[in-house]
Design a protein around this motif. Structure first.
Motif, PDB file in Angstrom:
ATOM      1  N   TRP A  53       0.912  -0.948  -0.152  1.00  0.00           N
ATOM      2  CA  TRP A  53      -0.538  -0.313   0.045  1.00  0.00           C
ATOM      3  C   TRP A  53       0.874   1.688  -0.178  1.00  0.00           C
ATOM      4  N   GLU A  54       2.124   1.206   0.699  1.00  0.00           N
ATOM      5  CA  GLU A  54       3.275   2.540   0.963  1.00  0.00           C
ATOM      6  C   GLU A  54       3.488   2.794  -0.457  1.00  0.00           C
ATOM      7  N   ALA A  55       3.716   1.775  -1.044  1.00  0.00           N
ATOM      8  CA  ALA A  55       3.784   1.610  -2.369  1.00  0.00           C
ATOM      9  C   ALA A  55       3.531   2.146  -3.221  1.00  0.00           C
ATOM     10  N   ARG A  56       2.294   1.890  -2.929  1.00  0.00           N
ATOM     11  CA  ARG A  56       1.160   2.469  -4.537  1.00  0.00           C
ATOM     12  C   ARG A  56       1.129   3.660  -4.312  1.00  0.00           C
ATOM     13  N   GLN A  57       1.336   4.505  -2.776  1.00  0.00           N
ATOM     14  CA  GLN A  57       1.001   5.776  -2.027  1.00  0.00           C
ATOM     15  C   GLN A  57       1.871   6.374  -3.356  1.00  0.00           C
ATOM     16  N   GLU A  58       3.335   6.148  -3.875  1.00  0.00           N
ATOM     17  CA  GLU A  58       4.256   6.802  -4.146  1.00  0.00           C
ATOM     18  C   GLU A  58       3.850   6.767  -5.430  1.00  0.00           C
ATOM     19  N   GLY A  59       3.794   6.013  -6.036  1.00  0.00           N
ATOM     20  CA  GLY A  59       2.541   6.194  -7.255  1.00  0.00           C
ATOM     21  C   GLY A  59       3.797   4.432  -8.284  1.00  0.00           C
ATOM     22  N   VAL A  60       3.908   3.761  -7.722  1.00  0.00           N
ATOM     23  CA  VAL A  60       4.744   1.882  -7.597  1.00  0.00           C
ATOM     24  C   VAL A  60       2.931   1.840  -8.432  1.00  0.00           C
ATOM     25  N   ALA A  61       3.260   0.975  -9.430  1.00  0.00           N
ATOM     26  CA  ALA A  61       2.124   0.159  -9.612  1.00  0.00           C
ATOM     27  C   ALA A  61       2.849  -0.720 -10.668  1.00  0.00           C
ATOM     28  N   ARG A  62       1.737  -1.891 -11.286  1.00  0.00           N
ATOM     29  CA  ARG A  62       1.628  -2.800 -11.210  1.00  0.00           C
ATOM     30  C   ARG A  62       2.260  -2.746 -12.978  1.00  0.00           C
ATOM     31  N   GLY A  63       3.289  -3.367 -13.324  1.00  0.00           N
ATOM     32  CA  GLY A  63       3.065  -3.818 -14.845  1.00  0.00           C
ATOM     33  C   GLY A  63       4.736  -2.370 -15.193  1.00  0.00           C
ATOM     34  N   GLN A  64       5.340  -1.840 -14.202  1.00  0.00           N
ATOM     35  CA  GLN A  64       6.548  -1.313 -14.047  1.00  0.00           C
ATOM     36  C   GLN A  64       7.684  -1.733 -14.264  1.00  0.00           C
ATOM     37  N   ARG A  65       8.742  -2.036 -14.612  1.00  0.00           N
ATOM     38  CA  ARG A  65       9.729  -2.062 -14.516  1.00  0.00           C
ATOM     39  C   ARG A  65      10.700  -1.636 -13.075  1.00  0.00           C
ATOM     40  N   ARG A  66      11.652  -2.066 -12.728  1.00  0.00           N
ATOM     41  CA  ARG A  66      12.334  -2.349 -11.599  1.00  0.00           C
ATOM     42  C   ARG A  66      12.970  -0.717 -11.855  1.00  0.00           C
ATOM     43  N   ARG A  67      13.502  -0.113 -11.974  1.00  0.00           N
ATOM     44  CA  ARG A  67      14.402   1.163 -11.847  1.00  0.00           C
ATOM     45  C   ARG A  67      13.075   2.597 -11.914  1.00  0.00           C
ATOM     46  N   GLU A  68      12.842   2.249 -13.139  1.00  0.00           N
ATOM     47  CA  GLU A  68      11.290   3.220 -13.155  1.00  0.00           C
ATOM     48  C   GLU A  68      10.256   3.538 -11.376  1.00  0.00           C
ATOM     49  N   ALA A  69       9.939   1.715 -10.793  1.00  0.00           N
ATOM     50  CA  ALA A  69       9.544   1.938  -9.586  1.00  0.00           C
ATOM     51  C   ALA A  69      10.437   2.552  -8.512  1.00  0.00           C
ATOM     52  N   GLU A  70      11.779   1.620  -8.881  1.00  0.00           N
ATOM     53  CA  GLU A  70      12.020   2.479  -7.762  1.00  0.00           C
ATOM     54  C   GLU A  70      12.586   3.954  -8.039  1.00  0.00           C
ATOM     55  N   ALA A  71      12.858   4.224  -9.014  1.00  0.00           N
ATOM     56  CA  ALA A  71      12.606   6.218  -9.059  1.00  0.00           C
ATOM     57  C   ALA A  71      11.744   6.811  -8.598  1.00  0.00           C
ATOM     58  N   ARG A  72      10.365   6.230  -8.605  1.00  0.00           N
ATOM     59  CA  ARG A  72       8.932   6.765  -7.729  1.00  0.00           C
ATOM     60  C   ARG A  72       9.165   6.498  -6.867  1.00  0.00           C
ATOM     61  N   CYS A  73       9.968   5.706  -5.620  1.00  0.00           N
ATOM     62  CA  CYS A  73       9.271   5.357  -4.140  1.00  0.00           C
ATOM     63  C   CYS A  73      10.505   5.211  -4.317  1.00  0.00           C
ATOM     64  N   GLY A  74      11.562   6.093  -3.120  1.00  0.00           N
ATOM     65  CA  GLY A  74      12.824   6.097  -2.563  1.00  0.00           C
ATOM     66  C   GLY A  74      12.259   5.461  -1.004  1.00  0.00           C
ATOM     67  N   GLY A  75      13.893   4.344  -1.510  1.00  0.00           N
ATOM     68  CA  GLY A  75      13.575   3.334   0.134  1.00  0.00           C
ATOM     69  C   GLY A  75      13.257   2.228  -0.950  1.00  0.00           C
ATOM     70  N   LEU A  76      12.758   1.931  -1.779  1.00  0.00           N
ATOM     71  CA  LEU A  76      11.336   0.974  -2.198  1.00  0.00           C
ATOM     72  C   LEU A  76      12.091  -0.808  -1.687  1.00  0.00           C
ATOM     73  N   VAL A  77      12.016  -1.280  -0.865  1.00  0.00           N
ATOM     74  CA  VAL A  77      12.085  -2.249  -1.169  1.00  0.00           C
ATOM     75  C   VAL A  77      12.039  -3.855  -2.302  1.00  0.00           C
TER      76      VAL A  77
END
Lengths: 613, 264
Positions: A65-89
């Motif tokens: 849920w926390e990651a989604r709040q930051e804009g991580v969405a299904r289907g994104q590439r790893r780098r894209e997800a990490e760029a949107r959300c700092g501290g993403l595990v």
């Protein structure tokens, strides 16, 4: 032949489905593993709170849920997800772990309602009829299941469950998606089509795509390579299952309601079996009529393990072969299993079973994967849970484990087809003969159907009947040749026997062999006369009042002539139980003008039913 | 009979042998259908079964083993003499071997053929291979006892006469035997086009004597005599068929089909 119409308005069977959906199950499972200490030492630590994303083949499969709040969405590439959300595990998906974690939830639900069927870790469904009646209605049942799951295993760690109840499994899944966390959406009976209408057609996609072996939970899986097919495909060919949704959108059919608004016959002609399946799902009809017969015993796949197998890996290896044989054997009968029961027996005599459900064709590799998940839930889950329970000192949990947990080695594994449906759209000799010939015929016949209309091209399905014209059902080409048990013949079983012609069961009162080879439907009027030129009639005892001497009809060569030989009459009382409608017909075999006719007379009227041509 | 296939039969740009290498190179991923398609293209000779549909039994003997593929065979003879049974035997031979077949009946109410005239034509006693202008159809029980695999047999019904040729042409693309009752008028150019297509696809067209091409091979039922039916008692038992086979109005064979073979 109103068969299309009949099929379309298939009555809801009254069987409703409850779906439980745990969103972002991969994340929940990872957290559970962390909390329980299942995770291998050295693997990424998944915090119980904070942004987490689970990756499958380089793409985000699920996010917390926390990651989604930051804009991580299904289907994104790893780098894209990490760029949107700092501290993403970021962790890799592990379906076996997900299945193991979900097993605890499944057990909690199973205490309330039997016949629970898993679709994938995180999603399961069950028929509500029995449990609803017992617990006082759908709403009460939904409440109860939510309560149970709230505290069950992994969900207590930080997941949530949502429940949907609707008239079809597909609608129940969507209803669960509509529900808020820890809530239920219960659709009143009959409101399912209205609920489904506004959904975009994209929601059909996972239901139409064949599950390949590579798919982990939630992904739509790899499709069979179809190079040969797609290369030959012309402009007006029917789309495969995977391409259907994209095509519908391009054609401007954007919602499920739009799709249902199209006539079924047109959908069948343009989009083929996949289109019909999609339309049925969208209409809120269950995607296949439930067949209430037990599948024959020889379809069960059994493997014995001697010595007893202790490791998941060794069993999983055997399960691959089992799954391939299982699917192939069903397919040889023109069937596929919609629900498979996995049964295991240990050397201590314990027995375990669990249903796995998948709507649509299930590839052997995908089935093997599900078996493996299940074994993981039973075997590996047991070992670590025991350890965990001991180290945590929770005596109560340990007690329960003693009763219900898997102990010892596995001695027998069985795959049982629990619900079997005909292999949709491909019944016409597909498994009996050459696939290429079948494909060619399918294309040609669909084209003719497009030119002349859906029911201009039919196949004949034998059924019980007295008259030759009653002994056949005409089924539009492309529709199931199985008549849903409506016919009086044994076709439901024998029709699945591959390429062989099914033999109709003996029908009392039917005309015996030899059978007339030219049948008139409707029968042709004729005049059967005696020597004095009066119509031949039959008395109350079934005896002819006079001998037939001549017969005339416009179909006979030369218009008819003197009777050269005859037999009969065989008297049939039709609808004798209905005073207003009862009729008495007499059958004759009459040789006239070089032909032998099967004639039925009623009072003074005669009709030619068939000619022994 | 040896036939050398020409390259790229279905309009392919590659030479089959090159494609063969490509497919064999990734043999583990090639689908059986792909391999079968390829095998057909690179095979040096046509097998006998591809040139003739084998028909078992006495009918087959009379036909010289079977029906030639890629040709029209006209079935005629008076109504009730046994044409339908002969056609069913051919259908049984084809569908029993895993091939597909279609039966076409013409809409009697279509243009140029009002319902009455179809029947009146029947009174003449020699028109259609089956039924009278769509009124009749094969008996399903008779088809089953003849050995027809009903799941590989499609019935195309109520075809308007003016679209008959295009429907039959479409069916030729997909089925290996097409049984088509001809409409009252088949124009010669249409017939020639169908024949060319039949040849290319090696498909058998069974039709009736409205087919305009007189050179077509012809199976004529002369008479069918049922036995077992007396005046008032007995029941239908068996039948003796007299059949002749003609090509270009020259008689190839005449024979009597034994009762067992003609049951139907």
């Amino acid at each position: 032949m109103g068969r299309v119409g009949e099929r379309e308005s298939r009555e809801p069977s009254g069987e409703r489905t409850l779906a439980v959906w745990c969103p972002d199950w991969p994340v929940v499972a990872q957290r559970t593993a962390q909390a329980r200490g299942w995770a291998a030492p050295g693997s990424t630590r998944v915090p119980p709170h904070g942004p987490v994303a689970v990756l499958a083949s380089g793409r985000v499969l699920a996010a917390s849920w926390e990651a989604r709040q930051e804009g991580v969405a299904r289907g994104q590439r790893r780098r894209e997800a990490e760029a949107r959300c700092g501290g993403l595990v970021v962790v890799a998906a592990d379906p076996a772990l997900e299945a193991r974690a979900f097993e605890e939830v499944a057990r909690a639900i199973e205490e309330v309602a039997p016949r629970l069927a898993l679709e994938r870790p995180g999603v399961c469904s069950l028929p509500t009829r029995g449990p609803s009646r017992y617990f006082g209605g759908d709403v009460a049942l939904a409440r109860l299941i939510l309560d149970r799951t709230q505290t069950a295993g992994a969900i207590g760690v930080g997941g949530d469950a949502r429940v949907g109840i609707a008239d079809s499994a597909f609608a129940a899944r969507l209803a669960a998606r509509r529900a808020a966390s820890g809530e239920a959406v219960v659709l009143e009976p009959g409101t399912t089509p209205a609920f489904l209408a506004p959904w975009p057609v994209g929601v059909l996609d996972p239901w139409l795509t064949e599950r390949g072996g590579a798919g982990s939970s939630g992904s739509s899986g790899a499709r069979e390579p179809s190079g040969a097919r797609s290369r030959r495909r012309g402009a007006h060919e029917q789309p495969g299952r995977g391409e259907l949704v994209g095509l519908l959108v391009r054609l401007g059919i954007r919602t499920l309601g739009d799709l249902v608004a199209l006539p079924a016959a047109a959908v069948a002609v343009r989009f083929g079996p996949a289109g019909l399946l999609a339309r049925r799902l969208a209409a809120g009809a269950d995607d296949q009529p439930l067949r209430l017969t037990d599948p024959p015993l020889d379809l069960v796949e059994v493997e014995e393990f001697d010595p007893p197998a202790e490791l998941v890996e060794s069993v999983a290896f055997a399960a691959r072969g089992m799954a391939a044989r299982f699917v192939e054997r069903l397919a040889a009968q023109g069937l596929m299993a919609r629900q498979v029961r996995v049964e295991a027996e240990t050397d201590l005599g314990q027995q375990f079973q669990r249903l796995w459900r998948h709507d649509g064709p299930l590839a052997p590799a995908a089935l093997a994967e599900r078996v493996r998940w299940q074994l993981d839930g039973w075997i590996t889950g047991r070992a670590v849970s025991l350890e965990h329970a001991r180290s945590a000192g929770t005596v109560g949990l340990a007690d329960r484990l003693d009763v219900t947990e898997f102990r010892g080695g596995l001695v027998r594994l069985r795959l049982v087809p629990d619900e079997v449906v005909p292999l949709e759209g491909r019944q016409l000799g597909f498994w009996g003969g050459d696939q290429r010939a079948a494909d060619q015929a399918a294309r040609a016949l669909s084209r003719v159907q497009g030119m002349l209309g859906h029911d201009a091209v039919v196949t004949a399905v034998p059924r019980g009947g007295r008259m030759p014209s009653e002994q056949v059902s005409w089924v539009p080409w492309g529709e199931s040749r199985h008549l849903d048990g409506r016919s009086g013949s044994s076709d439901g079983r024998s029709g699945s026997s591959g390429g062989r012609a099914p033999t109709p069961a003996p029908f009392p009162g039917a005309v015996p062999a030899p059978h007339p080879s030219l049948v008139f439907d409707p029968p042709v009027p004729a005049r059967l006369l005696d020597r004095q030129g009066r119509p031949v009639t039959v008395d109350a005892r079934g005896e002819p009042r006079a001998r037939p001497a001549s017969m005339s009809s416009e179909v006979l060569p030369g218009g008819g002539g003197p009777v050269e030989g005859w037999a009969g009459p065989w008297v049939h009382d039709l609808r004798w139980w209905d005073r207003a409608q009862r009729r008495r017909g007499s059958l004759w075999q009459v040789a006239v003008a070089g032909t032998v006719c099967l004639v039925i007379t009623e009072q003074e009227e005669a009709r030619i039913e068939a000619i022994y041509d | 009979m040896v036939e050398v296939p020409h390259d790229g039969r279905d309009g392919g740009r590659e030479r089959p042998s090159l494609r063969a290498l490509a497919v064999v190179g990734r043999a583990e991923r090639a689908s059986p259908a792909e391999l079968a398609e390829l095998a057909e293209q690179i095979r040096p000779v046509a097998l006998a079964a591809e040139l003739v549909l084998g028909v078992p039994g006495p009918l087959g003997g009379l036909l010289g083993g079977g029906l030639p593929r890629g040709a029209v065979t006209v079935v005629d003879g008076p109504l009730g003499a046994g044409r339908s049974s002969l056609v069913l035997e051919v259908l049984a031979a084809a569908t029993g071997a895993g091939e597909w077949a279609a039966v076409v009946t013409v809409n009697p109410g279509g243009a140029g053929a009002p319902g009455g005239s179809g029947r009146a034509g029947g009174a003449g006693g020699s028109s259609c291979a089956l039924g009278r202008g769509g009124l009749g159809t094969f008996g399903v029980s008779a088809a089953i006892s003849a050995g027809v695999a009903l799941d590989r047999l499609a019935f195309v019904r109520r075809v308007p006469p003016e679209r008959w040729a295009s429907i039959v042409a479409s069916l030729i693309d997909g089925c290996s035997v097409v049984v088509a009752e001809a409409p009252p008028q088949v124009r010669a150019p249409e017939a020639r086009r169908l024949l060319a297509r039949l040849r290319e696809r090696r498909v058998i067209l069974l039709t009736d004597d409205r087919w305009p091409d007189r050179s077509a091979r012809r199976v004529r039922v002369l008479s069918g005599r049922w036995s077992g039916l007396e005046a008032g008692d007995g029941r239908l038992a068996e039948r003796e068929l007299r059949v002749e086979v003609l090509a270009r109005d020259r008689r190839l064979a005449t024979g009597t089909l034994a009762p067992a073979a003609a049951a139907g």
